[in-house]
Write an enzyme that holds these catalytic residues in place. Sequence first.
Site, PDB file in Angstrom:
ATOM      1  CE1 TYR B  17     -32.412  12.712  54.649  1.00 16.10           C
ATOM      2  CE2 TYR B  17     -33.403  13.588  56.536  1.00 16.10           C
ATOM      3  CZ  TYR B  17     -32.444  13.418  55.916  1.00 16.10           C
ATOM      4  OH  TYR B  17     -31.333  14.211  56.035  1.00 16.10           O
ATOM      5  CE1 TYR B 171     -39.006  19.291  52.423  1.00 20.22           C
ATOM      6  CE2 TYR B 171     -37.122  20.144  53.354  1.00 20.22           C
ATOM      7  CZ  TYR B 171     -38.334  19.586  53.417  1.00 20.22           C
ATOM      8  OH  TYR B 171     -38.659  19.344  54.795  1.00 20.22           O
ATOM      9  CG  HIS B 172     -33.275  22.393  51.942  1.00 19.26           C
ATOM     10  ND1 HIS B 172     -33.217  21.686  50.770  1.00 19.26           N
ATOM     11  CD2 HIS B 172     -33.219  21.690  53.069  1.00 19.26           C
ATOM     12  CE1 HIS B 172     -33.069  20.372  51.064  1.00 19.26           C
ATOM     13  NE2 HIS B 172     -32.939  20.184  52.395  1.00 19.26           N
ATOM     14  CE  LYS B 540     -27.906  25.860  63.849  1.00 20.70           C
ATOM     15  NZ  LYS B 540     -28.949  25.290  64.665  1.00 20.70           N
ATOM     16  CG  ASP B 544     -28.177  21.944  63.616  1.00 23.72           C
ATOM     17  OD1 ASP B 544     -28.797  22.229  62.314  1.00 23.72           O
ATOM     18  OD2 ASP B 544     -28.916  22.499  64.624  1.00 23.72           O
ATOM     19  CG  HIS B 546     -31.327  22.818  59.767  1.00 26.76           C
ATOM     20  ND1 HIS B 546     -30.710  21.597  59.633  1.00 26.76           N
ATOM     21  CD2 HIS B 546     -32.388  22.535  58.588  1.00 26.76           C
ATOM     22  CE1 HIS B 546     -30.863  20.835  58.937  1.00 26.76           C
ATOM     23  NE2 HIS B 546     -31.848  21.388  58.038  1.00 26.76           N
TER      24      HIS B 546
END
Lengths: 349, 672
Positions: B17, B171-172, B540, B544, B546
């Site tokens: 990646y 995955y997440h 945040k 981003d 996350h």
Amino acid sequence: MPQVHLPDPEQLASRILRGERAAVAAGLNLLDNKLAEARNRSTRLLAALADGRSLNDGHLIGVTGPPGAGKSSLVAAMIREWRLSGRTVGVLAVDPSSRPELGGGALLGDRIRIKNSSHDEGLFIRSLANRNQLGGVAIEVWPMSWLLSACFDIVVIETVGVGQTEIDIAEIGDTVCYVAQPASGDTIQYLKSGIIEIPDIFAVNKCDLGAPARKTASEISRSAPRQDRRDDWDYPVCLVSATMNTGITPFHKHFDRHRKFLADAGLLDKLRIRHQSAWVVRLLKEEFGTFGLELIGGHAVIGEHLGKNQYNQFEEYERMRKHILSRFMSVNQPSSSTKKEHPDEQATV
Amino acid sequence: MVAARKNRDQPWLMRTYSGHSSAKASNALYRTNLAKGQTGLSVAFDLPTQTGYDADSPLARGEVGKVGVPISHIEDMDQLFDQIPLDQMNTSMTINATAAWLLSLYIGLAQRRGIDPKKLSGTTQNDIIKEYLSRGTYIYPPGPSMRLIADTITYTVKHVPKWNPTNVCSYHLQEAGASPVQELAYALCTAMAVLDRVKASGEIKPDEFPQVVERISFFVNAGIRFVEECCKLRAFGEMWDELTLARYKVEDPKLRRFRYGVQVNSLGLTEPQPENNVQRIVLEMLAVVLSKRARARAIQLPAWNEAMGLPRPWDQQWALRMQQVMAFETDLLEYADILDGSPVIAAKVSELIEGARREIENVEAQGGIIAAIESGYIKRELVGSHMNRLRAIESGDLKIIGVNCFQETAESPLTGGSDGAIMKTNPAAEREQIERLQAHRKSRNGDEVGAALQGLTDAAKSGDNIMPSSIRCAVAGVTTGEWGDSLRKVFGEFRPPTGIDIAIDSREVLGKRDQVTDLRARVASTGNAVGRPLKLLVGKPGLDGHSNGAEQVAVKARDVGFEVVYDGIRLTPQQIAQAAQEEGVHMVGLSILSGSHMELVESVLQELRLRDLANVPVIVGGIVPREDAEKLTALGVKAVYTPKDFNLNAIMEDMVNVIRESNGLARLASLH
């Protein structure tokens, strides 16, 4: 000693009246502050703000309803309309606190739901925790809403109502709106509880759900117009969808119409004086209990005091508070005088 | 010495990646990686590209070229694949909200190079549902997002048949805290929601529907509990086979195969003793290659130093070599499934399947995955799982070598170098990208661009498939921001419906109760001393999304008695400073994982000073190299927390002390 920088209240008041955001924020911080010196200055601030102001200015709007009804999204949609028409808006968004034995903290998530993605100087949002007060609205909300109304055209107070304890919001807003969730037990509970007396405007949100929303609206319509309500007000029930942005404009118009109704009928200042008095009594009762109220003569005498100084009851409140405190001193040991002041933090660390 | 047997299985696709700074720099990196034996490409895009903004948008400031490559228009795409033959490459793109657009750029580029799109093979991640739960790079509300996924599926099935249009991501979910059962359940619910949506669109004839089912692939995580993870993948295969037969009547068993790619766990990689991550990564890979029946189709491994910053080419090479050793040196690929017939494995697989079935029924009863996301149910479950994990690490029940046990270490020669063992992105990348973009806008045909964008808007409104008009936009030279804005105007923007008003049973998630009780007393007494309860702003800045770390800090702070204003993601420094002012907070907590911390934090501090709020302490959490942490402290940040600070109680204790100092109160002694 903590270096708490407390602002000069009279200067702060004039800056607030000029609409300075930093001053508004500092004023709200001061009203929230429980240190003894801060309380004195808060009273002076409110007095300075009340001085020369008409009780007929601005518009205080309470919005309540069960969790998940979409109050914040609806408030966001209403704010868009007000801002489009050039009016400024201040918001007090009240969320529940966790129980005191669980730390009493709070997650205040309304801001993220109400605000626009773009920067807006005409909108001011303060989030508050209800701090476990039974009525659901923190004691600080009334003076804070009064402060915001000194510099914003519209003040919205948003609270979570669980169906039976929204009495307090009736003691704050000129206009109270109940946001109902279609096909939800909360609304039925609400209708049964008799608190249907309080709201002036009803919104059934998520009307894109169709039949359940229409059913809820008709249930409310059947219950809302009661004989003991104010004459000449029609208690509209609106079908809206905040997310789809449908029905907002007609719903929104009822707020101006209701305010005009109150003003024309000469009810606006009466309502606000009554709200201020209710706040004073509640505050005194919270701090000193029924016994405290009796010490200075009970409800009748308090009402009489408040009647003397209708336009600045904050000052009257502080006077009565000091009076009760001095009576307590003569009745009780000084150390148990009050739970609200915390001169000494060492004991708990 | 025995020579390797001839009838070895084909190895999986090997990728890394990667992508950073610019299309040109990333292209050079890709060509080096391919020369080293990588067999596919995995493109990392920067956040402006992922969220549909041009490099010169105010929200993009500091983010251009940081977590991936900036792709603003077709010329960037051309440069990214310079000297790489598109018809022979297998390209995976980690792209979601703007997946339809990046795929259009890829198809547009192929057309321009005279390559038949039918020859293109690769994957667009395009699972926007999980973006609402974890990654946070959503743009539009769930309805239009589902439509974009369905449009790319129906288009590629007809016109780009070798493409995997969506990679359903469990995955997440794992990164957000999901247990194996939750991972299975929510990923399969997401796949059902996507397939149901495609079916309902009516664009696919019933006899072609099995081809659609066949094109659905998955992107899975593998953690360190590799036996359980291996069983999870076997469970996935069995459940997918069963579900596609029962629900979608796919008769051909080949079309019912569970096809998945993997990136192994990043959550479990540690900043202390980072060399231990090498064996973690290898063991995690074992879970997805060991069982032939449940083997991954494509693997990308993280680099050992991911918890410290951006990996260098050498770090990526090391990760690739791990795969090559596994595939070419070991005898793994010479055998049939080595786990078949093991009663232990079979029992574990059944247990996972049963648990997942119950949770799927539970979600279906709530009206499906979209309804369960909108109600906040899934987010609550995930945050609950994650807090349990953190509590187990704090208490030592979950052992992490070098973090909560065996912390003693000799000095590492790996991290001693002058570069701090991480790569720095080109600081001029943002300016260069903006210059390139502005030159591109001048050089293209404005009429063609206008007409193409009008076509896009019309398709968005009418419900026509979005792909043909998007490809036309790509070829006309439309930019990523223009594509994103045109659809924003029609679809609106998603706002998180519930923020994080998570009512977790506090007793379950609070960690050690005695410490929490002490912390609550400290928060309360400090609040009393300053006159009102301590109030914290958590947000945040930048693009981003996350948000897991920020949410955990917010929830924990609430649990120890703070009043927490959670302001969410994608905030400009100006919005954060304004919120700090309006809310009257005692502290501002910023979370940044994209590597843009220097630019963003500096701007936030400046905006706070403009508002006379220089005395409000600012703390920062995220992936921040030590050198940068020191610079941030010099700028006035009061504390920087990185992945090595896993103990939330310790962070809370520190936060209270920071607030005390900023208010002229004495620090309190350590609780430990």
